[in-house]
Scaffold this motif. Structure first.
Motif, short mmCIF file in Angstrom:
data_model
loop_
_atom_site.label_atom_id
_atom_site.label_comp_id
_atom_site.label_asym_id
_atom_site.label_seq_id
_atom_site.Cartn_x
_atom_site.Cartn_y
_atom_site.Cartn_z
N ALA A 1 0.83 -1.20 0.00
CA ALA A 1 0.00 0.00 0.00
C ALA A 1 0.87 1.26 0.00
O ALA A 1 0.52 2.27 -0.63
CB ALA A 1 -0.94 -0.01 1.21
N LEU A 2 2.00 1.22 0.69
CA LEU A 2 2.93 2.35 0.67
C LEU A 2 3.50 2.56 -0.72
O LEU A 2 3.69 3.70 -1.17
CB LEU A 2 4.06 2.12 1.68
N GLU A 3 3.80 1.45 -1.40
CA GLU A 3 4.30 1.55 -2.78
C GLU A 3 3.27 2.25 -3.67
O GLU A 3 3.63 3.07 -4.53
CB GLU A 3 4.60 0.15 -3.32
N LYS A 4 2.01 1.93 -3.48
CA LYS A 4 0.96 2.56 -4.28
C LYS A 4 0.87 4.06 -4.00
O LYS A 4 0.37 4.82 -4.83
CB LYS A 4 -0.38 1.89 -4.00
N GLU A 5 1.32 4.46 -2.81
CA GLU A 5 1.31 5.88 -2.46
C GLU A 5 2.57 6.60 -2.92
O GLU A 5 2.79 7.77 -2.60
CB GLU A 5 1.16 6.04 -0.94
N GLY A 6 3.42 5.90 -3.67
CA GLY A 6 4.61 6.53 -4.25
C GLY A 6 5.86 6.43 -3.42
O GLY A 6 6.86 7.10 -3.72
N LEU A 7 5.86 5.59 -2.38
CA LEU A 7 7.06 5.38 -1.58
C LEU A 7 7.72 4.06 -1.95
O LEU A 7 7.04 3.04 -2.06
CB LEU A 7 6.71 5.36 -0.09
N LYS A 8 9.02 4.08 -2.12
CA LYS A 8 9.74 2.83 -2.34
C LYS A 8 9.94 2.15 -0.98
O LYS A 8 10.18 2.80 0.03
CB LYS A 8 11.09 3.10 -2.99
N THR A 9 9.84 0.83 -0.96
CA THR A 9 10.08 0.08 0.27
C THR A 9 11.29 -0.82 0.06
O THR A 9 11.34 -1.60 -0.89
CB THR A 9 8.86 -0.77 0.67
N ALA A 10 12.26 -0.70 0.96
CA ALA A 10 13.53 -1.40 0.80
C ALA A 10 13.45 -2.79 1.41
O ALA A 10 13.21 -2.93 2.61
CB ALA A 10 14.65 -0.60 1.45
N GLY A 11 13.65 -3.81 0.61
CA GLY A 11 13.75 -5.17 1.12
C GLY A 11 12.46 -5.72 1.68
O GLY A 11 11.38 -5.14 1.56
N ALA A 12 12.59 -6.88 2.33
CA ALA A 12 11.44 -7.57 2.92
C ALA A 12 11.08 -6.95 4.26
O ALA A 12 11.88 -6.23 4.88
CB ALA A 12 11.75 -9.06 3.08
N VAL A 13 9.88 -7.24 4.72
CA VAL A 13 9.44 -6.77 6.03
C VAL A 13 10.29 -7.43 7.11
O VAL A 13 10.55 -8.63 7.07
CB VAL A 13 7.95 -7.11 6.25
N ILE A 14 10.72 -6.63 8.09
CA ILE A 14 11.52 -7.15 9.19
C ILE A 14 10.74 -7.05 10.49
O ILE A 14 9.73 -6.33 10.57
CB ILE A 14 12.86 -6.38 9.31
N ASP A 15 11.19 -7.74 11.51
CA ASP A 15 10.59 -7.65 12.84
C ASP A 15 11.29 -6.57 13.63
O ASP A 15 12.51 -6.37 13.52
CB ASP A 15 10.72 -8.99 13.57
#
Length: 483
Positions: A270-284
């Motif tokens: 959803a963040l990507e759809k808002e124009g933000l790049k997300t680095a790597g996989a989700v972490i804990d």
């Protein structure tokens, strides 16, 4: 300096032009006065003074509110205990229900038992056990709250999704008219993007703080086939559609093996759809208490969440509720902490829990035991006007033949059954087990509370047991002192 004289001819021409202009202007003024041409002059009568603007009338007291449905009369006739006992004994001796049957019928106003069979026998309650978890939630410190899923900023570029127990999130936008899906991860992503972009940030890392609950994410004694069938999802502090992988809601079906991580990945998308790049996989990660809050979305009020769990007999949400009660009580947010907290709340409300044992909070796990009397005593607490916070659960149970797990589409309370629309109850169903616990109004308008448990039903007769129960409750509804 020489002053040059104007020719006399020019002066005469100039005077004539001025005279013409004056004559023309004077004619326009006359025309204006008679409203022939636009202007400020007029010969018409002036407009009358406008009436004063009316003032708003003062607030006046309206008529007294009238109830759409009258409350049940306190002096409605109490059913004859001899006749009630006859009905109970007939049910308990029905060989189709097996050798272990417990029944209690009591007056909803006084709590007096009108008929019973094996009232103190500890039996498998199945999903009627959910009534205890719902009551514990509504009578705890979280009763008036919502479950608020937050996104916070850590280390300038890490957005942490912090769970508060809402496993009914929508992957898209939230819908204010539903319980499952009231809060949306797309809405949360929109809030986050709006704030971080202001700082010039274009790329973030997404992390999940799923530390609210601890221990086993599913009670250890839940049967593996029930997990595989999707009757319960692993408990998490965040989840989409109660962990179901399908778009629609159903009480069972394929579920995410890690609902929290699944939700965090949807949030990242959803963040990507808002124009933000997300680095790597989700972490804990564990978010510090003072982290900057970037956004927040809220679940339906807790009473509505409890109502959803009761209507649909949802195991996963009930387990979440139990752990929230534990956390509120200062206990670990684990399965053991939850069962301890639920039993403790029942005791505080005056229910004698001697011998009771809970292996989970939903009734799905093997090894839970309650007596019919304990369930009826809890119902008495629920319908007591002295406990208004519990009313939502008392009236939120499925209505016979109309809603939830008692809807006629499930084969319940069909045809001319007198309990249709006047009984509300929580169902329970496991192999060899059928349970029904709730309220019913007699033909004389007397409220009764009842519980029927049978946990050794022959395997080929469990479906028929529900119809036997429905017929019994129908007899309670049709009963009249007048005969």
């Amino acid at each position: 300096m020489t002053i040059e004289r104007m020719p006399m001819e020019w002066g005469l021409r100039s005077g004539a032009a001025v005279a013409a202009v004056v004559a023309l202007f004077g004619g326009y003024l006359v025309a204006d006065a008679y409203d022939v041409v636009p202007g400020m002059l007029t010969m018409a009568e002036p407009w009358p003074e406008p009436s004063p603007f009316p003032s708003a009338p003062g607030a006046v007291e309206g008529p007294a509110p009238a109830a759409l449905l009258e409350s049940l009369p306190e002096d409605a006739p109490v059913p004859d205990s001899v006749e009630m006992q006859r009905l109970v004994t007939g049910l308990a001796k029905d060989k189709r229900l097996g050798s272990r049957v417990g029944v209690v019928v009591a007056d909803g106003l006084s709590g007096d038992v009108l008929g019973s069979s094996s009232p103190d026998k500890l039996m498998t309650p199945a999903s009627t056990q959910k009534l205890f978890t719902g009551v514990a939630a509504l009578s705890s410190g979280i009763a008036s709250s919502t479950l608020d899923t937050k996104a916070v900023l850590v280390d300038d570029d890490t957005v942490v999704l912090v769970g508060a127990g809402d496993m009914m999130l929508s992957a898209g936008k939230g819908d204010p008219d539903v319980v499952n899906g009231r809060a949306g991860l797309a809405d949360l992503a929109q809030q986050v993007a709006a704030k971080v972009k202001v700082d010039g940030t274009t790329e973030v890392r997404v992390a999940l703080d799923d530390t609210l609950f601890t221990g086993d994410d599913i009670a250890p004694t839940v049967a593996s086939p029930d997990i595989a069938a999707g009757y319960v999802a692993p408990v998490s502090s965040v989840g989409i559609n109660v962990g179901l992988l399908s778009d629609g809601y159903g009480d069972n079906g394929p579920r995410a093996s890690d609902p929290g991580k699944y939700a965090a990945e949807a949030f990242s998308a959803a963040l990507e759809k808002e124009g933000l790049k997300t680095a790597g996989a989700v972490i804990d990660a564990t978010a510090p208490d003072d982290a900057r809050v970037l956004g927040q979305v809220s679940s339906a009020p807790l009473a509505e969440v409890v109502g959803f769990a009761m209507q649909y007999s949802d195991n996963t949400i009930t387990e979440v509720l139990g752990r929230l009660v534990a956390v509120d009580a200062g206990l670990p947010g684990s399965n053991d902490g939850a069962t301890q907290a639920v039993i403790a709340r029942a005791k505080e409300l005056g229910v004698d829990m001697t011998g009771a044992r809970l292996r989970d909070c939903s009734g799905l796990a093997d090894g839970s035991y309650l007596s019919p009397q304990q369930l009826v005593d809890l119902l008495g607490v629920m319908v007591d006007p002295a406990n208004p916070t519990l009313r939502s659960e008392a009236v939120g149970m499925p209505i016979a033949g109309l809603t939830g797990t008692l809807d006629s589409s499930h084969g319940r309370f069909t045809g001319t059954n007198s309990a249709r629309g006047v009984a509300r109850a929580k169902t329970g169903s496991l192999p060899k087990v059928r349970a029904l616990s709730g309220t019913v109004v007699t033909a004389d308008d007397r409220l009764l509370v009842f519980t029927v448990l049978a946990d050794s039903i022959p395997a080929n007769k469990t479906v028929g047991a529900t119809w036997i129960y429905d017929s019994f409750v129908g007899d309670l509804a049709a009963y009249s002192v007048q005969g």
